[in-house]
Enzyme design. Structure first.
Site, PDB file in Angstrom:
ATOM      1  N   ARG A 129      -0.701 -77.911  19.618  1.00 14.45           N
ATOM      2  CA  ARG A 129      -0.228 -76.627  19.697  1.00 14.45           C
ATOM      3  C   ARG A 129      -1.479 -75.737  19.262  1.00 14.45           C
ATOM      4  O   ARG A 129      -1.973 -76.327  18.281  1.00 14.45           O
ATOM      5  CB  ARG A 129       1.027 -76.515  19.201  1.00 14.45           C
ATOM      6  CG  ARG A 129       2.392 -76.884  19.710  1.00 14.45           C
ATOM      7  CD  ARG A 129       2.570 -76.416  21.243  1.00 14.45           C
ATOM      8  NE  ARG A 129       3.774 -77.245  21.843  1.00 14.45           N
ATOM      9  CZ  ARG A 129       3.753 -78.164  22.436  1.00 14.45           C
ATOM     10  NH1 ARG A 129       3.001 -78.879  22.517  1.00 14.45           N
ATOM     11  NH2 ARG A 129       5.114 -78.323  23.042  1.00 14.45           N
ATOM     12  N   THR A 150     -15.055 -56.317   4.463  1.00 11.37           N
ATOM     13  CA  THR A 150     -15.059 -56.888   5.560  1.00 11.37           C
ATOM     14  C   THR A 150     -13.990 -58.301   5.111  1.00 11.37           C
ATOM     15  O   THR A 150     -14.445 -58.775   4.166  1.00 11.37           O
ATOM     16  CB  THR A 150     -16.167 -57.619   6.377  1.00 11.37           C
ATOM     17  OG1 THR A 150     -15.707 -58.596   7.169  1.00 11.37           O
ATOM     18  CG2 THR A 150     -17.221 -58.055   5.332  1.00 11.37           C
ATOM     19  N   ASP A 204     -21.205 -56.164   8.262  1.00  9.71           N
ATOM     20  CA  ASP A 204     -22.587 -56.494   8.553  1.00  9.71           C
ATOM     21  C   ASP A 204     -23.169 -55.366   9.746  1.00  9.71           C
ATOM     22  O   ASP A 204     -24.278 -54.897   9.603  1.00  9.71           O
ATOM     23  CB  ASP A 204     -22.812 -57.859   9.459  1.00  9.71           C
ATOM     24  CG  ASP A 204     -23.855 -58.178   9.834  1.00  9.71           C
ATOM     25  OD1 ASP A 204     -24.837 -58.698   9.383  1.00  9.71           O
ATOM     26  OD2 ASP A 204     -24.053 -58.192  11.025  1.00  9.71           O
ATOM     27  N   ARG A 214     -16.133 -48.594  15.687  1.00  9.93           N
ATOM     28  CA  ARG A 214     -17.502 -49.190  16.044  1.00  9.93           C
ATOM     29  C   ARG A 214     -18.177 -48.087  16.965  1.00  9.93           C
ATOM     30  O   ARG A 214     -17.451 -48.052  17.909  1.00  9.93           O
ATOM     31  CB  ARG A 214     -17.048 -50.554  16.654  1.00  9.93           C
ATOM     32  CG  ARG A 214     -16.437 -51.505  15.873  1.00  9.93           C
ATOM     33  CD  ARG A 214     -16.345 -53.000  16.599  1.00  9.93           C
ATOM     34  NE  ARG A 214     -15.340 -53.642  15.785  1.00  9.93           N
ATOM     35  CZ  ARG A 214     -15.484 -54.545  14.732  1.00  9.93           C
ATOM     36  NH1 ARG A 214     -16.571 -54.260  14.023  1.00  9.93           N
ATOM     37  NH2 ARG A 214     -14.457 -55.122  14.197  1.00  9.93           N
ATOM     38  N   ASP A 224     -18.941 -62.612   5.268  1.00  8.61           N
ATOM     39  CA  ASP A 224     -20.072 -63.208   5.499  1.00  8.61           C
ATOM     40  C   ASP A 224     -21.446 -62.333   5.095  1.00  8.61           C
ATOM     41  O   ASP A 224     -22.481 -62.274   5.950  1.00  8.61           O
ATOM     42  CB  ASP A 224     -20.110 -63.230   6.987  1.00  8.61           C
ATOM     43  CG  ASP A 224     -19.826 -61.854   7.582  1.00  8.61           C
ATOM     44  OD1 ASP A 224     -19.210 -60.771   7.084  1.00  8.61           O
ATOM     45  OD2 ASP A 224     -19.937 -61.609   8.950  1.00  8.61           O
ATOM     46  N   GLY A 229     -14.650 -53.188  11.419  1.00  2.53           N
ATOM     47  CA  GLY A 229     -13.284 -53.765  11.257  1.00  2.53           C
ATOM     48  C   GLY A 229     -12.717 -53.387   9.924  1.00  2.53           C
ATOM     49  O   GLY A 229     -13.352 -53.453   8.824  1.00  2.53           O
ATOM     50  N   ASP A 232     -14.451 -61.107   6.617  1.00  3.65           N
ATOM     51  CA  ASP A 232     -15.189 -62.179   6.938  1.00  3.65           C
ATOM     52  C   ASP A 232     -16.004 -62.843   5.776  1.00  3.65           C
ATOM     53  O   ASP A 232     -16.481 -64.238   5.742  1.00  3.65           O
ATOM     54  CB  ASP A 232     -15.873 -61.958   8.155  1.00  3.65           C
ATOM     55  CG  ASP A 232     -15.474 -61.366   9.377  1.00  3.65           C
ATOM     56  OD1 ASP A 232     -14.328 -61.431   9.380  1.00  3.65           O
ATOM     57  OD2 ASP A 232     -16.130 -60.758   9.971  1.00  3.65           O
ATOM     58  N   ARG A 248     -15.771 -64.042  12.574  1.00  5.00           N
ATOM     59  CA  ARG A 248     -16.741 -63.559  13.216  1.00  5.00           C
ATOM     60  C   ARG A 248     -17.936 -64.411  13.189  1.00  5.00           C
ATOM     61  O   ARG A 248     -19.166 -64.021  12.553  1.00  5.00           O
ATOM     62  CB  ARG A 248     -17.398 -62.115  13.124  1.00  5.00           C
ATOM     63  CG  ARG A 248     -18.041 -61.417  14.245  1.00  5.00           C
ATOM     64  CD  ARG A 248     -18.775 -60.387  13.924  1.00  5.00           C
ATOM     65  NE  ARG A 248     -18.843 -60.111  12.437  1.00  5.00           N
ATOM     66  CZ  ARG A 248     -19.552 -59.131  11.722  1.00  5.00           C
ATOM     67  NH1 ARG A 248     -19.780 -58.329  12.577  1.00  5.00           N
ATOM     68  NH2 ARG A 248     -19.737 -59.031  10.624  1.00  5.00           N
ATOM     69  N   ARG A 279      -5.912 -59.004   9.193  1.00  4.74           N
ATOM     70  CA  ARG A 279      -6.778 -57.674   8.776  1.00  4.74           C
ATOM     71  C   ARG A 279      -5.794 -56.792   8.081  1.00  4.74           C
ATOM     72  O   ARG A 279      -6.260 -55.824   7.195  1.00  4.74           O
ATOM     73  CB  ARG A 279      -7.432 -57.002   9.803  1.00  4.74           C
ATOM     74  CG  ARG A 279      -8.777 -57.689  10.469  1.00  4.74           C
ATOM     75  CD  ARG A 279      -9.772 -56.953  10.550  1.00  4.74           C
ATOM     76  NE  ARG A 279      -9.544 -55.878  11.237  1.00  4.74           N
ATOM     77  CZ  ARG A 279     -10.211 -55.747  12.570  1.00  4.74           C
ATOM     78  NH1 ARG A 279     -11.084 -56.685  12.971  1.00  4.74           N
ATOM     79  NH2 ARG A 279     -10.063 -54.697  13.300  1.00  4.74           N
TER      80      ARG A 279
HETATM   81  O1  F6P Z   1     -15.551 -58.345  11.256  1.00  7.74           O
HETATM   82  C1  F6P Z   1     -14.365 -58.369  11.191  1.00  7.74           C
HETATM   83  C2  F6P Z   1     -13.349 -58.930  12.221  1.00  7.74           C
HETATM   84  O2  F6P Z   1     -11.854 -59.099  11.944  1.00  7.74           O
HETATM   85  C3  F6P Z   1     -13.820 -60.339  12.744  1.00  7.74           C
HETATM   86  O3  F6P Z   1     -13.392 -61.443  12.021  1.00  7.74           O
HETATM   87  C4  F6P Z   1     -13.506 -60.471  14.286  1.00  7.74           C
HETATM   88  O4  F6P Z   1     -14.311 -61.259  14.951  1.00  7.74           O
HETATM   89  C5  F6P Z   1     -13.692 -58.843  14.461  1.00  7.74           C
HETATM   90  O5  F6P Z   1     -13.691 -58.351  13.593  1.00  7.74           O
HETATM   91  C6  F6P Z   1     -12.613 -58.537  15.513  1.00  7.74           C
HETATM   92  O6  F6P Z   1     -12.896 -57.060  15.926  1.00  7.74           O
HETATM   93  P1  F6P Z   1     -11.980 -56.492  16.748  1.00  7.74           P
HETATM   94  O7  F6P Z   1     -11.126 -55.530  15.708  1.00  7.74           O
HETATM   95  O8  F6P Z   1     -12.993 -55.067  17.289  1.00  7.74           O
HETATM   96  O9  F6P Z   1     -11.275 -56.929  17.890  1.00  7.74           O
END
Ligand code: F6P
Length: 326
Positions: free
Chosen positions: A250, A129, A106, A75, A133, A14, A131, A175, A259
């Site tokens: 809601r 990233t 990751d 990916r 994480d 991502g 995230d 994620r 992102r």
């Molecule tokens: O790892 C980064 C991230 O934005 C996560 O927070 C999210 O779950 C995932 O990528 C979404 O991936 P994609 O862009 O493949 O939908």
């Protein structure tokens, strides 16, 4: 180990704001130190399919302020196979690449670790990233910008939430980790954050509602980390419809807008420091490590540690959120 002359750089997984600043720092710092640089397009896909070009200092001009990644990202399923990695290594040899800098999360660093275990190639990772994480680093590149984007969005949702006296579940990325949800909740004065890290310990929705939340308020905002474990914002809203029908609920899913955007100063500086540190690490003969930051200091984190997926959330922040949402 043969002396390094040429360094390849790629972004993978991502995208995250600040990746361009990192590419710039890697490229310019490498050239400054007398190395040649090769830009690899579309992450590991570009390694496997040979999308590799010479990168000079001017190739990274005017990019520090842009979100996304000029190298593109992907990916790549093929790189998960032995045959894919063999093709990638052949291309690395064909282009005379002696070391690799991988900017990603990751999955990307897991791929780097696997590749480095099969081929004699020094690889240094940068944590890219939103995230946050990855273990061994306080911050990942892109996290601060994403947090600020979440803050911007939630501030706006608050206006309509309070006008209509509604309960809003706002789903944020991560994620399966709650850093964006928890710190986003603190930054926006949200009622609560529902995060996967404590989902097995406590039913966070029941706890929230039964604690009598909203007793002094007419609207509420709850940030929810995307994850099958939390049930996501939609899952929680369905539960509220069934179990607590008195609430007008809601859902907003912030999704990929988290992102994008121009990186914050913090992300640009972090990416610049980490990009330069990757080249320093290679000069020192380091390999198979991720660059991290620990209390503002640059540190080297073994891939095995970085990808362990055990980065703890700060329980004091959860407590702070509870205290401030009375
Ligand atoms: O790892 C980064 C991230 O934005 C996560 O927070 C999210 O779950 C995932 O990528 C979404 O991936 P994609 O862009 O493949 O939908």
């Amino acid at each position: 180990m043969a002396a390094i002359k040429t360094i390849g750089v790629l972004t993978s997984g991502g995208d995250a704001p600040g990746m361009n600043a990192a590419i710039r720092a890697v490229t310019r710092s490498a050239i400054y130190n007398g190395f040649k640089v090769k830009g690899i397009y579309r992450g590991y896909k570009g390694l496997v399919e040979d999308e590799i070009v010479d990168f000079k200092a001017h190739n990274v001009s005017n990019i520090i302020h842009h979100g996304g990644t000029i190298l593109k990202t992907a990916r790549c399923k093929e790189f998960m196979t032995v045959e894919g990695r063999r093709r990638a290594y052949e291309n690395i040899q064909r282009h005379g690449i002696d070391a690799l800098v991988v900017i990603g999360g990751d999955g990307s660093l897991s791929g780097a670790r696997q590749f480095a275990s099969e081929y004699d190639l020094p690889i240094v990772g940068l944590p890219g990233t939103i995230d946050n994480d990855l273990s061994g680093t306080d911050h990942t590149i892109g996290y601060d910008t994403a947090l600020n984007t979440i803050m911007w969005c939630v501030d706006r949702i608050r206006d309509t939430a309070s006008s209509h006296e509604r309960l809003f579940f706002i789903e944020v990325m991560g994620r399966e980790s709650g850093f964006l949800a928890l710190n986003g909740a603190i930054a926006t004065g949200a009622e609560a954050a529902i995060i996967p890290e404590i989902s097995t310990e406590v039913d966070q929705l029941s706890e929230l509602i039964e604690s009598g939340f909203r007793h002094s308020k007419t609207s509420s905002i709850v940030l929810v980390a995307e994850s099958p474990i939390t049930g996501g914002a939609m899952g929680l809203a369905e539960r509220v419809h069934k179990e607590y029908p008195q609430y007008d609920v809601r859902v907003t899913i912030l999704g990929h807008l988290q992102r994008g955007g121009s990186p914050t100063a913090q992300d640009r500086i972090l990416a610049s420091r980490m990009g330069a540190a990757a080249i320093d690490a290679l000069l020192e003969g380091q390999r198979n490590i991720m660059i991290g930051d620990d209390d503002e200091r640059i540190v080297y984190v073994p891939f095995t540690k970085a990808i362990r997926r055990d980065k703890p959330i700060d329980r004091d922040l959860l407590d702070l959120l509870r205290r401030l949402s009375i």
